[in-house]
Enzyme design. Structure first.
Site, PDB file in Angstrom:
ATOM      1  CE  LYS A  80      -0.745   0.109   5.034  1.00 32.68           C
ATOM      2  NZ  LYS A  80      -0.015   1.353   5.304  1.00 32.68           N
ATOM      3  CG  ASP A  81       3.663   2.146   2.791  1.00 34.60           C
ATOM      4  OD1 ASP A  81       2.585   2.726   3.027  1.00 34.60           O
ATOM      5  OD2 ASP A  81       4.347   1.583   3.660  1.00 34.60           O
ATOM      6  NE  ARG A 127      -7.679   3.601   2.912  1.00 33.32           N
ATOM      7  CZ  ARG A 127      -8.075   2.804   3.916  1.00 33.32           C
ATOM      8  NH1 ARG A 127      -9.365   2.549   4.093  1.00 33.32           N
ATOM      9  NH2 ARG A 127      -7.192   2.265   4.733  1.00 33.32           N
ATOM     10  NE  ARG A 128      -6.467   2.692   7.903  1.00 38.87           N
ATOM     11  CZ  ARG A 128      -5.193   2.317   7.861  1.00 38.87           C
ATOM     12  NH1 ARG A 128      -4.255   3.127   8.326  1.00 38.87           N
ATOM     13  NH2 ARG A 128      -4.854   1.142   7.374  1.00 38.87           N
ATOM     14  NE  ARG A 145       3.637   9.935   9.299  1.00 35.93           N
ATOM     15  CZ  ARG A 145       4.680  10.554   8.720  1.00 35.93           C
ATOM     16  NH1 ARG A 145       4.629  11.840   8.484  1.00 35.93           N
ATOM     17  NH2 ARG A 145       5.743   9.858   8.362  1.00 35.93           N
ATOM     18  NE  ARG A 151       1.333   4.924  13.055  1.00 35.87           N
ATOM     19  CZ  ARG A 151       0.816   4.839  11.850  1.00 35.87           C
ATOM     20  NH1 ARG A 151      -0.482   4.689  11.690  1.00 35.87           N
ATOM     21  NH2 ARG A 151       1.580   4.901  10.766  1.00 35.87           N
ATOM     22  CB  CYS A 240       0.146   6.095   0.878  1.00 37.35           C
ATOM     23  SG  CYS A 240       1.719   6.966   1.079  1.00 37.35           S
TER      24      CYS A 240
END
Length: 293
Positions: A80-81, A127-128, A145, A151, A240
């Site tokens: 996805k990156d 997106r989220r 981040r 996180r 992304c």
């Protein structure tokens, strides 16, 4: 094969898990490996959201330099990156078998209620953020981040009530016990490639070695689905940092079903596209065309 394959990777625990997984697959097939850690722009710039860094390939560019210089033979990425277009001198050699694609909500609160007004959800994904505004409008999003462990530390410190993450990373790092909700992929359609590991190399890499690496690492059904998703992503020239989504699945009827689209940053507008693609055509696309997805 006597050559030691040098595997380029980022240095986070999740990235190293992926690199070590690749290494284990190769070593099981009798190929020696060496893991080379390379720091990317996305690892260094943590005070800005991804959409404000301004460059595509923030998690891949330095790894690609390593491929060009011969410092590494292959680079391992979260699929996805990977930016929508691959430079002409490089290619995506393989996509490894995909993990469950869903986004999940992770929290130390065992009774977390997603419909509680004012709930603070941490995420670094545009997106989220947009989808949360659309489907959970009573929640608030905050920038999150850093690697997964960073996180989670911020979550434990109380900066957020929960984090929204990809199931694949949470599962691979063995934090399943913190998953409170699995978000339905029919609403929270994942990012292109989410759940798969991509293997990139220079086109100049020895052809015999490339064929052997493909044989060991490439998962055909996953490759077909990601080729369809990346073809969709390429039409928007996105990566992304834009709020796009795409999920391709194989059907029993011998087709690929693609669900892709784009959502506005405020979540109010969502453009969706459903397509049915014949599998034989996609197989020709994946296995006969140059691998530039």
């Amino acid at each position: 094969m006597k050559k030691t394959v040098r595997i380029g990777t980022r240095g986070s625990r999740l990235a190293l898990w992926q690199a070590n997984h690749v290494a284990a697959c190769l070593e099981q097939a009798g190929i020696m490996t060496e893991i080379v850690v390379i720091t990317t722009t996305g690892d260094l710039v943590l005070d800005r959201s991804l959409d404000k860094i301004g460059a595509k390939g923030v998690f891949t560019e330095e790894l690609e330099i390593g491929l060009r210089t011969g410092h590494v033979d292959i680079a391992v990425h979260s699929a996805k990156d990977v930016q929508s277009s691959i430079p002409a001198d490089l290619e995506l050699l393989a996509f490894m078998e995909r993990e469950q694609v869903n986004d999940v909500v992770v929290s130390f609160q065992t009774d977390l209620n997603l419909h509680k007004p004012g709930l603070v959800l941490g995420t670094s994904s545009t997106r989220r953020k947009a989808m949360l505004k659309r489907f959970l409008p009573n929640t608030t999003t905050a920038e999150a981040r850093g690697n997964l462990q960073t996180r989670l530390r911020k979550l434990e410190e109380g900066q957020y009530d929960a984090l929204v993450l990809a199931y694949a990373g949470v599962h691979r790092m063995e934090y399943d016990s913190l998953i409170r909700h699995i978000l339905p992929e029919t609403q929270f359609v994942p990012a292109t490639g989410q759940g798969s590991v991509a293997i990139e190399c220079a086109r100049s890499l020895e052809s015999e070695l490339k064929l052997e690496l493909q044989r060991i690492l490439d998962h055909g059904p996953t490759h077909i689905c990601l080729a369809a998703e990346r073809a969709f992503l390429r039409t928007m020239e996105g990566g992304c940092s834009i709020p796009s989504f795409a999920l391709a699945t194989l059907t029993t009827a011998g087709t690929v079903q693609l669900h892709g689209g784009l959502i506005s940053l405020d979540g109010n507008n969502c453009l969706k596209k459903y397509s049915q693609l014949q599998l034989p055509m996609l197989m020709r696309l994946v296995y006969k065309w140059p691998r530039k997805y």
